[in-house]
Enzyme design. Structure first.
Site: not given
Ligand code: ARG
Length: 466
Positions: A157, A278, A284, A291
């Protein structure tokens, strides 16, 4: 080019837009190699059946060989206004050997031809994708080897559950991919049936030695029913299923690595070379490739469900709907190949932040160990569970964990606690205490690691031999 394969039947040329709409050459040119391979074998089969003279067969084989060579040397050769790759190859053949070339299609239909092409293609590509899947497994296994005894929490979980070895986590993903590898084995087996001799639908009226043809093309059996065979794309559905599930597994690896390499977790560090910056925020370091793998899994699932939907309403026999199999197949193939390569690159350069994973593997997630301790002193598990639940509640209220408990504190909860409880309630002791072969016990994990290593070596040897 004004003629089509079926020009004799019609008085007018096809509408250019509609012809373009139903043409498949733009994408089925990928079957070029297999189409020529199938035709070379078909020429031999026709000659053996006495349909072609030896001279014609020799001229046709030579020309097909030349067409294959030209296409291999220069992929841009495989292009033109033809309806599909089959029409292209036949046109090239007739251009080279004239009259004899027009005999190639005797006893054959594009319906059994496209099936043999696709089956050859799927068998080749499934093997290639297995190589890519094993590339990811190999990267996971190597990381598991270098992770040694490093500890981390396992989650259920997405809440800290119990301590495990980092290697156990990595090998869990390897196991899922090993099932994918087996699934591609099954796909290759399913595609391993030679459909030529089925003709358009009812079978061929020439004495084709289908068993010989199968052997010549590397198939171990011949299809059983021409009506079924010309419309059967189950092997494509199975391939798409294998691709979709592989993508689901790659996506779950990606998701774990995205989360675990975030600032919040900091368990893993992604190599700069496999991340992106970024355009705006200078600090970043984004896991874009992971992804994208996660995103592309949706596309692979779509290819499977889309193809099943295309198949479900088809009446018996060949229908043009079946042409939709190719873009699904090619896209799923490209998706798995690219994604597996990206995940392998990320995993092989991953670094484990042992201090972070170890720190996260201590604390209240040792509660099961405390309960097991009480069980070892004779308490029933359910009672132990309740008692430890009360200890956890106390500790949470005062913002502490088990390590902060003194011996009198322990004994205040139960006089079953002895001095050894302190040594038993650690992450290290927790993994050592596991006893089953599939557990995170370091010895079990070492065995799993050597089993997978041996499996990879065998797979590599099989590949080199075959
Ligand atoms: N391009 C077609 C396909 O991919 C080849 C078979 C065409 N057969 C036919 N009867 N139109 O399915």
């Amino acid at each position: 080019m004004t003629d089509h394969l079926w020009s004799g039947r019609f008085a007018v040329a096809p509408d250019a837009d509609v012809f373009g709409f139903q043409s498949s050459f733009a994408f089925d040119r990928r079957l070029f190699e297999d189409d020529v391979t199938g035709s070379l074998a078909w020429v031999e089969a026709l000659a053996s059946a006495g349909v072609l003279s030896d001279a014609d067969a020799a001229a046709m084989s030579a020309a097909l060989g030349e067409i294959l060579e030209t296409g291999r040397r220069d992929p841009s050769f495989v292009a033109g206004a033809d309806e599909d790759v089959h029409a292209f190859v036949e046109r090239q053949l007739v251009a080279r050997v004239g009259e004899a070339g027009k005999r190639l299609h005797t006893g054959r239909s594009r319906n059994d031809q496209v099936s043999v092409d696709l089956r050859l293609y799927v068998r080749r590509v499934a093997l290639d994708l297995q190589g890519h899947v094993r590339g990811v497994i190999s990267a996971l296994v190597e990381q598991a080897g270098s992770a040694g005894q490093a500890l981390m929490p396992a989650y259920t979980h997405l809440r800290r559950a119990q301590p495990i070895l980092v290697a156990h986590f990595l090998l869990a993903h390897a196991e899922a991919l090993r099932r994918d590898d087996a699934r591609f084995d099954h796909v290759r087996d399913e595609a391993d049936a030679m459909p030529l001799g089925s003709g358009a639908v009812a079978g061929s009226s020439y004495a084709i030695d289908t068993a010989g043809l199968a052997a010549r093309l590397g198939f171990s059996r011949v299809v059983a029913n021409s009506l079924d065979a010309t419309a059967d794309r189950d092997f494509v559905a199975s391939f798409l299923h294998a691709c979709a599930l592989t993508m689901v597994h790659l996506s779950r690896i990606a998701e774990d690595l995205i989360i675990f390499s975030s600032e919040e977790f900091g368990f893993f560090e992604l190599a700069d070379a496999v991340t992106t910056g970024s355009s705006l925020m200078p600090q970043k370091k984004n896991p874009d490739p992971l992804e994208l793998v996660r995103g592309k899994s949706g596309r692979a699932i779509g290819r499977l469900t889309g193809w099943l939907a295309s198949m479900k309403g088809l009446p018996s026999g060949y229908n043009k709907d079946l042409q939709e199999d190719k873009e699904a197949l090619f896209d799923a193939e490209d998706t798995v190949r690219g994604s597996a390569a990206a995940v392998a690159a990320v995993v092989s350069r991953l670094s484990v932040s042992g201090a972070r994973t170890q720190a996260a593997a201590s604390g209240l997630l040792l509660a099961t160990e405390v309960a097991d301790y009480l069980v070892s002193r004779g308490m029933a598990f359910r009672d132990a569970h309740a008692l430890v639940g009360r200890i956890v509640r106390d500790l949470l209220a005062s913002g502490r964990d088990f390590e902060s408990l003194s011996m009198p504190d322990w004994r205040a909860f139960s006089d079953l606690f002895e001095d050894d409880v302190v040594a038993r309630v650690t992450a290290r002791a927790a993994v050592d205490a596991r006893q089953t072969p599939q557990s995170t016990n370091p010895m079990a994990v070492a065995e799993a690691l050597s089993r997978l290593t041996a499996w990879l070596q065998n797979a590599r040897a099989d590949r080199d031999a075959g």
